[in-house]
Motif scaffolding. Structure first.
Motif, PDB file in Angstrom:
ATOM      1  N   GLY A 116      11.356  -6.608 -26.001  1.00  0.00           N
ATOM      2  CA  GLY A 116      11.179  -7.647 -24.998  1.00  0.00           C
ATOM      3  C   GLY A 116      12.460  -8.420 -24.732  1.00  0.00           C
ATOM      4  O   GLY A 116      12.689  -8.888 -23.617  1.00  0.00           O
ATOM      5  N   VAL A 117      13.319  -8.534 -25.761  1.00  0.00           N
ATOM      6  CA  VAL A 117      14.595  -9.221 -25.581  1.00  0.00           C
ATOM      7  C   VAL A 117      15.509  -8.390 -24.687  1.00  0.00           C
ATOM      8  O   VAL A 117      16.151  -8.916 -23.773  1.00  0.00           O
ATOM      9  N   PHE A 118      15.575  -7.069 -24.939  1.00  0.00           N
ATOM     10  CA  PHE A 118      16.388  -6.236 -24.049  1.00  0.00           C
ATOM     11  C   PHE A 118      15.897  -6.355 -22.616  1.00  0.00           C
ATOM     12  O   PHE A 118      16.695  -6.487 -21.680  1.00  0.00           O
ATOM     13  N   ALA A 119      14.581  -6.301 -22.406  1.00  0.00           N
ATOM     14  CA  ALA A 119      14.034  -6.385 -21.052  1.00  0.00           C
ATOM     15  C   ALA A 119      14.417  -7.704 -20.395  1.00  0.00           C
ATOM     16  O   ALA A 119      14.791  -7.737 -19.215  1.00  0.00           O
ATOM     17  N   ALA A 120      14.343  -8.794 -21.139  1.00  0.00           N
ATOM     18  CA  ALA A 120      14.688 -10.101 -20.594  1.00  0.00           C
ATOM     19  C   ALA A 120      16.156 -10.164 -20.206  1.00  0.00           C
ATOM     20  O   ALA A 120      16.517 -10.664 -19.127  1.00  0.00           O
ATOM     21  N   VAL A 121      17.023  -9.643 -21.079  1.00  0.00           N
ATOM     22  CA  VAL A 121      18.460  -9.666 -20.805  1.00  0.00           C
ATOM     23  C   VAL A 121      18.798  -8.753 -19.629  1.00  0.00           C
ATOM     24  O   VAL A 121      19.635  -9.086 -18.783  1.00  0.00           O
ATOM     25  N   ALA A 122      18.153  -7.597 -19.538  1.00  0.00           N
ATOM     26  CA  ALA A 122      18.383  -6.686 -18.418  1.00  0.00           C
ATOM     27  C   ALA A 122      18.027  -7.353 -17.102  1.00  0.00           C
ATOM     28  O   ALA A 122      18.730  -7.201 -16.092  1.00  0.00           O
ATOM     29  N   GLU A 123      16.933  -8.128 -17.094  1.00  0.00           N
ATOM     30  CA  GLU A 123      16.529  -8.825 -15.867  1.00  0.00           C
ATOM     31  C   GLU A 123      17.535  -9.909 -15.488  1.00  0.00           C
ATOM     32  O   GLU A 123      17.890 -10.065 -14.316  1.00  0.00           O
ATOM     33  N   ILE A 124      18.014 -10.649 -16.483  1.00  0.00           N
ATOM     34  CA  ILE A 124      19.006 -11.694 -16.217  1.00  0.00           C
ATOM     35  C   ILE A 124      20.278 -11.078 -15.645  1.00  0.00           C
ATOM     36  O   ILE A 124      20.812 -11.526 -14.627  1.00  0.00           O
ATOM     37  N   ALA A 125      20.775 -10.028 -16.307  1.00  0.00           N
ATOM     38  CA  ALA A 125      22.018  -9.386 -15.861  1.00  0.00           C
ATOM     39  C   ALA A 125      21.829  -8.710 -14.514  1.00  0.00           C
ATOM     40  O   ALA A 125      22.706  -8.767 -13.639  1.00  0.00           O
ATOM     41  N   GLY A 126      20.679  -8.050 -14.328  1.00  0.00           N
ATOM     42  CA  GLY A 126      20.426  -7.351 -13.073  1.00  0.00           C
ATOM     43  C   GLY A 126      20.372  -8.283 -11.885  1.00  0.00           C
ATOM     44  O   GLY A 126      20.913  -7.989 -10.810  1.00  0.00           O
ATOM     45  N   ALA A 127      19.726  -9.444 -12.049  1.00  0.00           N
ATOM     46  CA  ALA A 127      19.661 -10.411 -10.950  1.00  0.00           C
ATOM     47  C   ALA A 127      21.016 -11.051 -10.714  1.00  0.00           C
ATOM     48  O   ALA A 127      21.358 -11.405  -9.582  1.00  0.00           O
ATOM     49  N   ALA A 128      21.830 -11.186 -11.785  1.00  0.00           N
ATOM     50  CA  ALA A 128      23.116 -11.878 -11.671  1.00  0.00           C
ATOM     51  C   ALA A 128      24.174 -11.067 -10.933  1.00  0.00           C
ATOM     52  O   ALA A 128      25.210 -11.619 -10.558  1.00  0.00           O
ATOM     53  N   VAL A 129      23.955  -9.765 -10.717  1.00  0.00           N
ATOM     54  CA  VAL A 129      24.969  -8.985  -9.994  1.00  0.00           C
ATOM     55  C   VAL A 129      24.985  -9.324  -8.502  1.00  0.00           C
ATOM     56  O   VAL A 129      25.945  -8.996  -7.802  1.00  0.00           O
ATOM     57  N   PHE A 130      23.928  -9.987  -8.023  1.00  0.00           N
ATOM     58  CA  PHE A 130      23.881 -10.361  -6.621  1.00  0.00           C
ATOM     59  C   PHE A 130      24.509 -11.736  -6.444  1.00  0.00           C
ATOM     60  O   PHE A 130      24.451 -12.575  -7.332  1.00  0.00           O
ATOM     61  N   PRO A 131      25.117 -12.003  -5.287  1.00  0.00           N
ATOM     62  CA  PRO A 131      25.831 -13.270  -5.090  1.00  0.00           C
ATOM     63  C   PRO A 131      24.928 -14.478  -5.331  1.00  0.00           C
ATOM     64  O   PRO A 131      23.751 -14.475  -4.966  1.00  0.00           O
ATOM     65  N   HIS A 132      25.510 -15.512  -5.945  1.00  0.00           N
ATOM     66  CA  HIS A 132      24.722 -16.705  -6.245  1.00  0.00           C
ATOM     67  C   HIS A 132      24.277 -17.433  -4.991  1.00  0.00           C
ATOM     68  O   HIS A 132      23.273 -18.158  -5.002  1.00  0.00           O
ATOM     69  N   SER A 140      14.858 -13.660  -6.110  1.00  0.00           N
ATOM     70  CA  SER A 140      13.741 -13.743  -7.047  1.00  0.00           C
ATOM     71  C   SER A 140      13.435 -12.332  -7.494  1.00  0.00           C
ATOM     72  O   SER A 140      13.433 -11.407  -6.686  1.00  0.00           O
ATOM     73  N   SER A 141      13.212 -12.154  -8.782  1.00  0.00           N
ATOM     74  CA  SER A 141      12.955 -10.807  -9.287  1.00  0.00           C
ATOM     75  C   SER A 141      11.548 -10.373  -8.903  1.00  0.00           C
ATOM     76  O   SER A 141      10.574 -11.070  -9.182  1.00  0.00           O
ATOM     77  N   SER A 142      11.458  -9.234  -8.264  1.00  0.00           N
ATOM     78  CA  SER A 142      10.160  -8.708  -7.857  1.00  0.00           C
ATOM     79  C   SER A 142       9.583  -7.785  -8.914  1.00  0.00           C
ATOM     80  O   SER A 142       8.391  -7.806  -9.183  1.00  0.00           O
ATOM     81  N   SER A 143      10.437  -6.953  -9.528  1.00  0.00           N
ATOM     82  CA  SER A 143       9.929  -6.038 -10.552  1.00  0.00           C
ATOM     83  C   SER A 143      11.005  -5.722 -11.566  1.00  0.00           C
ATOM     84  O   SER A 143      12.206  -5.787 -11.287  1.00  0.00           O
ATOM     85  N   LEU A 144      10.556  -5.389 -12.755  1.00  0.00           N
ATOM     86  CA  LEU A 144      11.405  -5.003 -13.873  1.00  0.00           C
ATOM     87  C   LEU A 144      10.765  -3.799 -14.535  1.00  0.00           C
ATOM     88  O   LEU A 144       9.605  -3.858 -14.951  1.00  0.00           O
TER      89      LEU A 144
END
Length: 270
Positions: free
Chosen positions: A192-208, A213-217
């Motif tokens: 669950g920690v890897f999944a959480a970090v992947a979502e944070i990093a994945g969303a962060a690649v897009f411009p601030h 908003s994350s739709s799916s993981l």
């Protein structure tokens, strides 16, 4: 009842469970700063430990005697962030069965009004760990040890944005500190920690400046991820459209092999 000695990511994120008289288990997570990602957005990754533990437990309870289970696939589809003023989340589970090797449970994350926040699915594989797995099942419910801070802070995470220039690959590297409280009972990085970090990093690649908003993981776990040293999760853009985007995040072992990989889908105007 003896006091729980477990100090993993569940209590660190405020995730707790109760055993009911009929043998069922209820799961709870407060709504607080641990759902706040970079830029102040609601982070879908904050649901990952709750989903992995709650749905994974339903698979684990139905494993053959003498076997252990490990999550091989996890999916979360955000319906809507918790309503303003919601204080807690729970999970509803529906165990779908197994084929003698893989067990599957789907479910829903609901807020304190019983409104659906997210739909989820966890697949777990059965295997032998060489020791009596039942000893781990004797662990009593643990108390909430919710750590203060936003989701990256609770997960001991640092983010490094990398831009290879025009036409290059925009990427983010998230580094997880080797904090023992982020490990699973076998001492490896909690899924669950890897999944959480992947979502944070994945969303962060897009411009601030883009309100994402994350739709799916969607996560696939291939190999165990040791937590003896810092763990790097690298996310790269797959698609960056005007209305939605897709990122891929993965972590590798020392031999360059993929240990876990995730797809993160976000919606929001560019």
């Amino acid at each position: 009842m003896r006091e729980s000695q477990y100090r993993g990511p569940e209590p660190r994120l405020g995730v707790t469970f109760d055993e009911c008289g009929d043998g069922s288990i209820t799961w709870h997570q407060p709504v607080g700063d641990q759902f706040i990602g970079p830029g102040g957005r609601f982070a879908t990754g904050g649901l990952a430990v709750l989903v992995d533990s709650g749905l994974g437990a339903e698979n684990h309870r139905r494993r053959p005697s003498g076997m252990w289970t490990v999550t091989t696939e996890l999916r979360i589809d955000l319906v809507s962030p918790p309503r303003e003023g919601s204080t807690g989340l729970g999970v509803r589970t529906d165990h779908l069965g197994g084929d003698g090797r893989v067990l599957t449970t789907r479910g829903e994350v609901v807020d304190d009004d019983d409104e659906v926040v997210a739909a989820a699915l966890v697949k777990s594989m059965e295997f032998s760990i060489g020791v009596d797995p039942d000893e781990f099942d004797d662990e009593p419910p643990w108390p909430s040890l919710l750590a203060p801070g936003t989701l990256p802070e609770v997960l001991c995470l640092t983010l490094d944005k990398r831009d290879d220039g025009p036409g290059g690959t925009r990427a983010v590297e998230a580094v997880i500190a080797p904090e023992p409280a982020l490990a699973n009972p076998l001492g490896n990085l909690h899924g669950g920690v890897f999944a959480a970090v992947a979502e944070i990093a994945g969303a962060a690649v897009f411009p601030h400046e883009r309100e994402v908003s994350s739709s799916s993981l969607e996560v696939h776990y291939i190999r165990q991820v040791p937590l003896a040293e810092p763990v790097t999760v690298r996310a790269e853009v797959v698609h960056d459209g005007r209305s939605w985007g897709i990122a891929r995040a993965a972590t590798l072992d020392e031999r360059g092999r993929v240990c876990a990989v995730a797809s993160v889908t976000v919606y929001g105007q560019g």
